[in-house]
Design a protein around this motif. Structure first.
Motif: not given
Length: 277
Positions: A197-220
Protein backbone atom coordinates in the motif's frame (compact mmCIF):
# COMPACT_ATOMS: atom_id res chain seq x y z
CA UNK A 1 15.75 7.80 20.93
CA UNK A 2 17.23 5.84 18.04
CA UNK A 3 16.78 7.30 14.55
CA UNK A 4 16.20 5.21 11.44
CA UNK A 5 16.42 6.95 8.06
CA UNK A 6 14.35 6.32 4.94
CA UNK A 7 15.76 4.03 2.25
CA UNK A 8 15.27 4.08 -1.52
CA UNK A 9 14.14 0.72 -3.01
CA UNK A 10 17.03 0.82 -5.49
CA UNK A 11 19.53 1.08 -2.62
CA UNK A 12 17.90 -1.70 -0.65
CA UNK A 13 18.52 -4.17 -3.51
CA UNK A 14 22.25 -3.95 -2.77
CA UNK A 15 22.00 -4.61 0.97
CA UNK A 16 23.61 -7.62 2.59
CA UNK A 17 21.72 -9.51 5.29
CA UNK A 18 23.50 -7.51 8.00
CA UNK A 19 22.75 -4.19 6.31
CA UNK A 20 19.11 -5.12 5.79
CA UNK A 21 18.76 -5.96 9.47
CA UNK A 22 20.61 -2.79 10.50
CA UNK A 23 18.14 -0.51 8.69
CA UNK A 24 14.81 -2.33 9.14
CA UNK A 25 14.98 -4.66 12.19
CA UNK A 26 14.81 -3.55 15.82
CA UNK A 27 16.18 -6.41 17.87
CA UNK A 28 15.53 -5.04 21.37
CA UNK A 29 12.19 -3.41 22.10
CA UNK A 30 11.82 -3.69 25.88
CA UNK A 31 14.51 -2.41 28.25
CA UNK A 32 14.00 -2.28 32.02
CA UNK A 33 12.88 1.16 33.29
CA UNK A 34 13.48 2.84 29.93
CA UNK A 35 11.24 4.33 27.25
CA UNK A 36 13.06 2.60 24.39
CA UNK A 37 11.84 4.50 21.33
CA UNK A 38 12.70 4.42 17.63
CA UNK A 39 12.11 7.42 15.38
CA UNK A 40 11.64 6.50 11.71
CA UNK A 41 11.92 9.16 9.02
CA UNK A 42 9.32 7.16 7.08
CA UNK A 43 6.13 9.11 7.83
CA UNK A 44 7.77 10.29 11.09
CA UNK A 45 6.41 7.37 13.11
CA UNK A 46 7.80 6.73 16.59
CA UNK A 47 7.43 3.28 18.15
CA UNK A 48 8.98 1.15 20.85
CA UNK A 49 8.64 -0.42 24.27
CA UNK A 50 8.14 0.90 27.80
CA UNK A 51 8.73 -1.60 30.63
CA UNK A 52 8.54 0.00 34.09
CA UNK A 53 9.95 -2.20 36.85
CA UNK A 54 11.51 -0.25 39.73
CA UNK A 55 10.08 3.16 38.86
CA UNK A 56 7.46 5.02 36.88
CA UNK A 57 8.52 6.10 33.42
CA UNK A 58 7.76 9.66 32.31
CA UNK A 59 7.25 9.88 28.56
CA UNK A 60 8.05 13.58 28.37
CA UNK A 61 11.70 12.78 28.99
CA UNK A 62 11.84 12.03 25.24
CA UNK A 63 10.30 15.37 24.24
CA UNK A 64 13.64 17.20 24.17
CA UNK A 65 14.72 15.21 21.12
CA UNK A 66 11.58 16.30 19.27
CA UNK A 67 12.22 19.99 20.09
CA UNK A 68 8.78 20.31 21.67
CA UNK A 69 7.62 21.18 25.18
CA UNK A 70 5.95 17.79 25.71
CA UNK A 71 5.85 14.54 23.75
CA UNK A 72 2.30 14.77 22.40
CA UNK A 73 2.33 18.49 21.69
CA UNK A 74 1.99 17.71 17.97
CA UNK A 75 1.43 13.95 18.08
CA UNK A 76 -1.06 11.21 18.96
CA UNK A 77 -0.25 7.79 20.38
CA UNK A 78 -1.54 4.24 20.63
CA UNK A 79 -0.57 1.80 23.40
CA UNK A 80 -1.07 -1.95 23.77
CA UNK A 81 0.08 -3.79 26.90
CA UNK A 82 1.55 -7.21 26.10
CA UNK A 83 2.77 -7.88 29.65
CA UNK A 84 1.15 -8.06 33.05
CA UNK A 85 -1.14 -5.45 34.59
CA UNK A 86 0.02 -1.88 34.42
CA UNK A 87 -1.21 1.69 34.64
CA UNK A 88 -0.92 4.58 32.20
CA UNK A 89 -1.62 7.97 33.77
CA UNK A 90 -2.68 10.69 31.32
CA UNK A 91 -2.93 14.20 32.76
CA UNK A 92 -3.79 12.79 36.18
CA UNK A 93 -6.30 10.15 35.03
CA UNK A 94 -5.22 6.54 35.54
CA UNK A 95 -6.03 3.80 33.03
CA UNK A 96 -5.35 0.26 34.20
CA UNK A 97 -4.36 -1.96 31.28
CA UNK A 98 -4.42 -5.73 31.51
CA UNK A 99 -2.69 -8.00 29.00
CA UNK A 100 -3.73 -7.04 25.45
CA UNK A 101 -5.65 -3.96 26.60
CA UNK A 102 -5.03 -0.80 24.59
CA UNK A 103 -5.22 2.96 24.95
CA UNK A 104 -5.47 5.80 22.45
CA UNK A 105 -4.06 9.14 23.63
CA UNK A 106 -4.86 12.24 21.59
CA UNK A 107 -2.71 15.21 20.70
CA UNK A 108 -2.22 17.67 23.52
CA UNK A 109 -1.98 15.27 26.46
CA UNK A 110 0.86 16.71 28.53
CA UNK A 111 1.76 14.40 31.41
CA UNK A 112 2.01 10.68 30.66
CA UNK A 113 3.45 8.12 33.08
CA UNK A 114 3.73 4.35 32.91
CA UNK A 115 3.99 1.96 35.85
CA UNK A 116 3.60 -1.73 36.62
CA UNK A 117 1.29 -3.11 39.30
CA UNK A 118 3.80 -5.82 40.29
CA UNK A 119 7.50 -5.20 39.67
CA UNK A 120 8.13 -8.96 39.71
CA UNK A 121 5.69 -9.31 36.80
CA UNK A 122 5.98 -6.02 34.92
CA UNK A 123 3.76 -4.54 32.28
CA UNK A 124 5.14 -4.20 28.76
CA UNK A 125 3.66 -1.25 26.95
CA UNK A 126 4.17 -1.24 23.18
CA UNK A 127 3.61 2.26 21.83
CA UNK A 128 3.23 3.91 18.42
CA UNK A 129 3.01 7.63 17.78
CA UNK A 130 2.41 9.69 14.63
CA UNK A 131 2.14 13.42 13.88
CA UNK A 132 -1.39 14.73 14.42
CA UNK A 133 -3.26 17.78 13.14
CA UNK A 134 -6.20 17.63 15.59
CA UNK A 135 -6.98 16.50 19.13
CA UNK A 136 -9.26 13.57 19.91
CA UNK A 137 -10.28 12.14 23.31
CA UNK A 138 -8.24 9.54 25.13
CA UNK A 139 -9.98 6.15 24.87
CA UNK A 140 -9.29 2.90 26.72
CA UNK A 141 -9.70 -0.08 24.38
CA UNK A 142 -9.88 -3.52 25.97
CA UNK A 143 -9.42 -6.35 23.50
CA UNK A 144 -13.15 -7.07 23.93
CA UNK A 145 -13.86 -3.58 22.59
CA UNK A 146 -11.48 -3.82 19.63
CA UNK A 147 -13.06 -4.55 16.25
CA UNK A 148 -12.39 -8.23 15.38
CA UNK A 149 -12.01 -9.28 11.74
CA UNK A 150 -11.60 -13.00 11.05
CA UNK A 151 -9.67 -13.91 7.92
CA UNK A 152 -8.10 -16.95 6.25
CA UNK A 153 -8.52 -20.66 6.90
CA UNK A 154 -6.52 -23.71 7.90
CA UNK A 155 -6.35 -24.98 4.30
CA UNK A 156 -4.10 -22.01 3.45
CA UNK A 157 -2.40 -21.97 6.89
CA UNK A 158 -3.52 -18.41 7.62
CA UNK A 159 -6.55 -18.54 9.92
CA UNK A 160 -6.26 -15.40 12.02
CA UNK A 161 -8.17 -12.67 13.82
CA UNK A 162 -7.29 -9.03 13.26
CA UNK A 163 -8.18 -6.87 16.26
CA UNK A 164 -8.49 -3.24 15.20
CA UNK A 165 -7.77 -0.96 18.19
CA UNK A 166 -6.98 2.52 16.85
CA UNK A 167 -9.29 2.41 13.87
CA UNK A 168 -12.31 4.45 12.67
CA UNK A 169 -14.62 1.61 13.76
CA UNK A 170 -13.41 1.99 17.36
CA UNK A 171 -12.18 5.52 18.03
CA UNK A 172 -11.18 8.71 16.25
CA UNK A 173 -7.56 9.43 15.38
CA UNK A 174 -5.77 11.67 12.90
CA UNK A 175 -3.65 9.23 10.92
CA UNK A 176 -2.54 6.46 13.27
CA UNK A 177 -3.96 2.99 12.71
CA UNK A 178 -2.99 0.29 15.20
CA UNK A 179 -4.09 -3.21 16.00
CA UNK A 180 -3.11 -6.78 16.72
CA UNK A 181 -3.26 -9.97 14.68
CA UNK A 182 -3.42 -13.38 16.37
CA UNK A 183 -2.80 -16.49 14.29
CA UNK A 184 -4.57 -19.70 15.25
CA UNK A 185 -2.57 -22.86 16.08
CA UNK A 186 -1.60 -24.54 12.82
CA UNK A 187 -1.58 -21.24 10.91
CA UNK A 188 1.70 -19.55 10.09
CA UNK A 189 1.10 -17.19 7.12
CA UNK A 190 0.09 -13.58 7.41
CA UNK A 191 -1.26 -12.17 4.15
CA UNK A 192 -0.62 -14.36 1.15
CA UNK A 193 -1.30 -13.31 -1.55
CA UNK A 194 0.77 -10.42 -0.29
CA UNK A 195 0.13 -6.75 -0.92
CA UNK A 196 1.64 -3.29 -0.91
CA UNK A 197 0.00 0.00 0.00
CA UNK A 198 2.06 2.81 -1.44
CA UNK A 199 0.10 5.38 0.53
CA UNK A 200 0.97 4.02 4.00
CA UNK A 201 3.99 2.60 5.79
CA UNK A 202 3.76 -0.04 8.51
CA UNK A 203 5.66 -1.31 11.54
CA UNK A 204 5.30 -4.93 12.67
CA UNK A 205 6.07 -6.01 16.24
CA UNK A 206 6.15 -9.80 16.72
CA UNK A 207 5.57 -11.43 20.12
CA UNK A 208 4.01 -14.39 21.98
CA UNK A 209 6.62 -16.59 20.30
CA UNK A 210 8.57 -19.51 21.74
CA UNK A 211 12.30 -19.01 22.16
CA UNK A 212 13.07 -21.18 19.11
CA UNK A 213 10.24 -19.83 16.93
CA UNK A 214 11.14 -17.49 14.08
CA UNK A 215 9.14 -15.42 11.63
CA UNK A 216 10.42 -14.90 8.10
CA UNK A 217 9.26 -11.34 7.42
CA UNK A 218 9.14 -10.70 3.68
CA UNK A 219 9.76 -7.28 2.24
CA UNK A 220 10.91 -5.49 -0.87
CA UNK A 221 9.34 -4.80 -4.23
CA UNK A 222 7.27 -7.73 -5.56
CA UNK A 223 9.89 -8.62 -8.19
CA UNK A 224 12.86 -8.09 -5.85
CA UNK A 225 11.95 -9.67 -2.51
CA UNK A 226 14.09 -10.22 0.57
CA UNK A 227 13.41 -11.61 4.02
CA UNK A 228 14.40 -10.77 7.58
CA UNK A 229 14.40 -13.49 10.24
CA UNK A 230 12.63 -12.14 13.33
CA UNK A 231 12.68 -13.49 16.90
CA UNK A 232 10.28 -12.89 19.79
CA UNK A 233 9.60 -9.25 20.76
CA UNK A 234 11.39 -7.77 17.77
CA UNK A 235 10.03 -5.24 15.27
CA UNK A 236 10.42 -4.55 11.55
CA UNK A 237 9.93 -1.29 9.66
CA UNK A 238 8.07 -1.92 6.41
CA UNK A 239 8.22 0.95 3.88
CA UNK A 240 5.23 1.77 1.71
CA UNK A 241 6.94 0.38 -1.41
CA UNK A 242 7.49 -2.99 0.25
CA UNK A 243 5.32 -6.09 0.20
CA UNK A 244 3.70 -6.93 3.54
CA UNK A 245 3.79 -10.62 4.40
CA UNK A 246 5.35 -13.13 6.73
CA UNK A 247 5.49 -16.79 7.67
CA UNK A 248 6.48 -18.39 10.96
CA UNK A 249 7.87 -21.71 12.07
CA UNK A 250 4.84 -21.73 14.42
CA UNK A 251 1.82 -19.50 14.98
CA UNK A 252 2.57 -16.07 16.46
CA UNK A 253 1.00 -12.70 17.30
CA UNK A 254 1.95 -9.26 16.07
CA UNK A 255 1.00 -5.62 16.55
CA UNK A 256 0.78 -3.51 13.41
CA UNK A 257 0.94 0.27 13.26
CA UNK A 258 0.39 2.37 10.16
CA UNK A 259 0.90 6.00 9.17
CA UNK A 260 0.35 7.78 5.89
CA UNK A 261 -2.22 9.27 3.55
CA UNK A 262 -5.43 7.59 4.70
CA UNK A 263 -7.09 5.37 7.31
CA UNK A 264 -8.65 2.93 4.87
CA UNK A 265 -7.58 -0.46 6.22
CA UNK A 266 -8.61 -2.14 2.94
CA UNK A 267 -6.44 0.17 0.82
CA UNK A 268 -4.17 -2.62 -0.43
CA UNK A 269 -2.66 -3.37 -3.81
CA UNK A 270 -2.61 -7.15 -3.95
CA UNK A 271 0.17 -8.94 -5.78
CA UNK A 272 -0.40 -12.03 -7.91
CA UNK A 273 1.64 -14.75 -6.19
CA UNK A 274 2.70 -16.10 -9.59
CA UNK A 275 4.58 -12.86 -10.29
CA UNK A 276 6.67 -12.82 -7.10
CA UNK A 277 10.41 -13.15 -7.41
Amino acid sequence: MEVRYANHPDDYKLYSTDTLRKHFLIEKIFVKDVANLIYSHIDRIIFGGIMPVDKEIELNNAARELRVKYFLERREMGIINIGNDGVVKVDGIEYRLKNKDGLYVGRGAKDIQFKSIDKENPAKFYVSSTPAHASYPTVKIEISKANPVKLGNLETSNERTIYQYVHPAVCKSCQLLMGMTILEPGSVWNTMPCHTHDRRMEVYFYFDMDDDTRVFHFMGEPQETRHIVVANEQAVISPSWSIHSGVGTKNYTFIWSMAGENQDFDDMDFVDTRTLK
